[in-house]
Write an enzyme that holds these catalytic residues in place. Sequence first.
Site, PDB file in Angstrom:
ATOM      1  CG  HIS A  33      -2.043   0.934   1.122  1.00 13.48           C
ATOM      2  ND1 HIS A  33      -1.958   2.266   1.420  1.00 13.48           N
ATOM      3  CD2 HIS A  33      -3.313   0.714   0.685  1.00 13.48           C
ATOM      4  CE1 HIS A  33      -3.115   2.830   1.187  1.00 13.48           C
ATOM      5  NE2 HIS A  33      -3.955   1.918   0.739  1.00 13.48           N
ATOM      6  CG  ASP A  48      -8.567  -4.587  -2.586  1.00 14.38           C
ATOM      7  OD1 ASP A  48      -9.781  -4.523  -2.409  1.00 14.38           O
ATOM      8  OD2 ASP A  48      -7.878  -3.643  -2.995  1.00 14.38           O
TER       9      ASP A  48
HETATM   10  N1  CMC Z   1       4.087  -7.366  -4.815  1.00 12.13           N
HETATM   11  C1  CMC Z   1       5.423  -7.338  -5.026  1.00 12.13           C
HETATM   12  N2  CMC Z   1       6.180  -6.258  -4.901  1.00 12.13           N
HETATM   13  C2  CMC Z   1       5.570  -5.126  -4.546  1.00 12.13           C
HETATM   14  C3  CMC Z   1       4.191  -5.072  -4.305  1.00 12.13           C
HETATM   15  C4  CMC Z   1       3.441  -6.257  -4.454  1.00 12.13           C
HETATM   16  N3  CMC Z   1       2.131  -6.270  -4.234  1.00 12.13           N
HETATM   17  N4  CMC Z   1       3.838  -3.813  -3.969  1.00 12.13           N
HETATM   18  C5  CMC Z   1       4.968  -3.102  -4.005  1.00 12.13           C
HETATM   19  N5  CMC Z   1       6.025  -3.895  -4.341  1.00 12.13           N
HETATM   20  C6  CMC Z   1       7.444  -3.512  -4.435  1.00 12.13           C
HETATM   21  C7  CMC Z   1       7.720  -2.790  -5.741  1.00 12.13           C
HETATM   22  O1  CMC Z   1       8.147  -3.671  -6.738  1.00 12.13           O
HETATM   23  C8  CMC Z   1       8.799  -1.821  -5.330  1.00 12.13           C
HETATM   24  O2  CMC Z   1      10.012  -2.525  -5.277  1.00 12.13           O
HETATM   25  P1  CMC Z   1      11.420  -1.779  -5.648  1.00 12.13           P
HETATM   26  O3  CMC Z   1      11.577  -0.730  -4.599  1.00 12.13           O
HETATM   27  O4  CMC Z   1      12.413  -2.862  -5.597  1.00 12.13           O
HETATM   28  O5  CMC Z   1      11.223  -1.205  -7.015  1.00 12.13           O
HETATM   29  C9  CMC Z   1       8.430  -1.446  -3.877  1.00 12.13           C
HETATM   30  O6  CMC Z   1       7.667  -2.563  -3.382  1.00 12.13           O
HETATM   31  C10 CMC Z   1       7.591  -0.188  -3.771  1.00 12.13           C
HETATM   32  O7  CMC Z   1       6.490  -0.326  -4.675  1.00 12.13           O
HETATM   33  P2  CMC Z   1       5.780   0.862  -5.425  1.00 12.13           P
HETATM   34  O8  CMC Z   1       5.079   0.338  -6.616  1.00 12.13           O
HETATM   35  O9  CMC Z   1       6.765   1.985  -5.607  1.00 12.13           O
HETATM   36  O10 CMC Z   1       4.759   1.283  -4.300  1.00 12.13           O
HETATM   37  P3  CMC Z   1       3.497   2.186  -4.517  1.00 12.13           P
HETATM   38  O11 CMC Z   1       3.249   2.871  -3.241  1.00 12.13           O
HETATM   39  O12 CMC Z   1       3.658   3.036  -5.730  1.00 12.13           O
HETATM   40  O13 CMC Z   1       2.347   1.121  -4.846  1.00 12.13           O
HETATM   41  C11 CMC Z   1       0.503  -0.340  -4.652  1.00 12.13           C
HETATM   42  C12 CMC Z   1       1.320   0.777  -3.970  1.00 12.13           C
HETATM   43  C13 CMC Z   1      -0.736  -0.619  -3.802  1.00 12.13           C
HETATM   44  C14 CMC Z   1       0.049   0.147  -6.032  1.00 12.13           C
HETATM   45  C15 CMC Z   1       1.379  -1.617  -4.766  1.00 12.13           C
HETATM   46  O14 CMC Z   1       1.786  -2.055  -3.489  1.00 12.13           O
HETATM   47  C16 CMC Z   1       0.687  -2.734  -5.553  1.00 12.13           C
HETATM   48  O15 CMC Z   1       0.744  -2.749  -6.779  1.00 12.13           O
HETATM   49  N6  CMC Z   1       0.021  -3.708  -4.815  1.00 12.13           N
HETATM   50  C17 CMC Z   1      -0.723  -4.739  -5.473  1.00 12.13           C
HETATM   51  C18 CMC Z   1      -2.091  -4.199  -5.920  1.00 12.13           C
HETATM   52  C19 CMC Z   1      -3.019  -4.026  -4.733  1.00 12.13           C
HETATM   53  O16 CMC Z   1      -3.171  -4.890  -3.905  1.00 12.13           O
HETATM   54  N7  CMC Z   1      -3.697  -2.857  -4.705  1.00 12.13           N
HETATM   55  C20 CMC Z   1      -4.703  -2.542  -3.702  1.00 12.13           C
HETATM   56  C21 CMC Z   1      -4.273  -1.419  -2.803  1.00 12.13           C
HETATM   57  S1  CMC Z   1      -5.317  -1.236  -1.351  1.00 12.13           S
HETATM   58  C22 CMC Z   1      -6.868  -0.851  -1.935  1.00 12.13           C
HETATM   59  C23 CMC Z   1      -6.945   0.297  -2.854  1.00 12.13           C
HETATM   60  O17 CMC Z   1      -6.217   1.299  -2.733  1.00 12.13           O
HETATM   61  O18 CMC Z   1      -7.800   0.276  -3.734  1.00 12.13           O
END
Ligand code: CMC
Length: 438
Positions: free
Chosen positions: A311, A369
């Site tokens: 998140h 989720d």
């Molecule tokens: N699985 C694997 N690696 C992950 C994940 C994941 N679910 N989430 C983040 N990472 C890694 C990502 O690869 C990155 O690694 P590095 O620093 O080596 O490049 C690091 O963690 C930071 O990730 P980010 O994409 O920069 O983080 P963000 O804050 O931009 O993204 C997120 C947040 C929710 C989009 C992401 O965690 C994600 O894609 N999660 C899976 C989708 C999900 O479950 N979404 C629902 C969110 S909660 C409900 C809602 O908001 O609707």
Amino acid sequence: MSGKSTGTMTVTLDGSNKSAKLPLITGTIGPAVADIRKLYGELGVFTFDPGYGATASCDSKITYIDGDEGILLHRGYPIEQLAEHSTFLEVAHLLLNGELPNEQELRQFQQGVTMHTMLHEQLRSFFNGFRRDAHPMAVLCGVVGALSAFYHDSLDINNPEHRRISAFRLIAKIPTIAAWAYKYSIGQPFMFPRNDLRYAENFLYMMNAVPAEPYHVNPILARAMDRILILHADHEQNASTSTVRLAGSTGANPFACIAAGIASLWGPAHGGANEAVLKMLAEIGHVDHIPDFIEKVKDKNSSIRLMGFGHRVYKNYDPRAKIMQQTCHEVLRELGIKDDPLLDLAVELESIALKDDYFISKKLYPNVDFYSGIILKAMGFPTQMFTVLFAVARTVGWISQWQEMMEDPSQRIGRPRQIYTGAPARDYVPIERRKKHN
Ligand code: CMC
């Protein structure tokens, strides 16, 4: 701006004698925020924050999140207490009006909602315009946007009474639109709302009943649905809420703004994640395949993510995920499902991921989720309806945030800037003199 000015921060432009003193503003809780509005005027520089990870886009009294501690408060009340003791419409009143209602206020609020649950007969024909296999989010987005064309009597966004009626209309009609999108996809007749039922009960009724026979809503499932709605009701300035605020900042009508929010929610990184979690669990298929899947997630060259994990704000367990997990067990017990292979898979996947260094070091925990899809599937919702359900609940948060923005005298059109990295200024070249481009 209602935060308190609590100090200043001086920014100096290295290599010059120019500096700017920026006010520091503090809200009721949470870190101080540097007010950078004068930065460009004083130093001629912008700030760069793609994804807005370090930017407060507004001040708000509605929801507070402490991502490190895993705390979520609505108008100061912890989500755990609201989920346990409240109903969705009480929470809706809280988000919209700032306080939990007393009995009389709640009765009035419920009446305000039930007065608007039916759809204009003309709206029925919109459903027929969609293919039967249309994603229900496409239908929801289209039909909610179309509501703008039906309520010319209350579209003056500067009139508080019009804003109030629009809020009621949206909260009341969204379950009807959602349930009809589902009925349309399976070829069953639309069920009219029943105003003698509570909000969640009525939604389950419209989803599951058919005109040919009586339908009794299971009270335990209705309570679980109500709790799921509470857990999704608002989450401060997430992508879809920011979309609603950005659209609203232009003066667009509330129905158009909420349709924009629905579009933004649809993506798998946001509300689409609950649908993606079930697809992921189905692809993994068996607990024995979890280690291979985790390796793929950790592989820098793969784009696979562990859906339902991670998140932007929570760097701890999402408090909603804990309640969701507990609700999941309650629902499965009520439905007499002793062994659910998907739940077993999810529990094992969670336990393996929480012990893995990759997830620990990146502070990736289950989010709301991760378990919601399993509950909804057990309750009979098809996967494509999961995000729709999220949208039904979040409509309350969106419209509360929109209302708050409309009442804020300091609100301006949202208009971010950019770092331009394209070609510098150059002269027009006649077509016969243009070179071939790769
Ligand atoms: N699985 C694997 N690696 C992950 C994940 C994941 N679910 N989430 C983040 N990472 C890694 C990502 O690869 C990155 O690694 P590095 O620093 O080596 O490049 C690091 O963690 C930071 O990730 P980010 O994409 O920069 O983080 P963000 O804050 O931009 O993204 C997120 C947040 C929710 C989009 C992401 O965690 C994600 O894609 N999660 C899976 C989708 C999900 O479950 N979404 C629902 C969110 S909660 C409900 C809602 O908001 O609707």
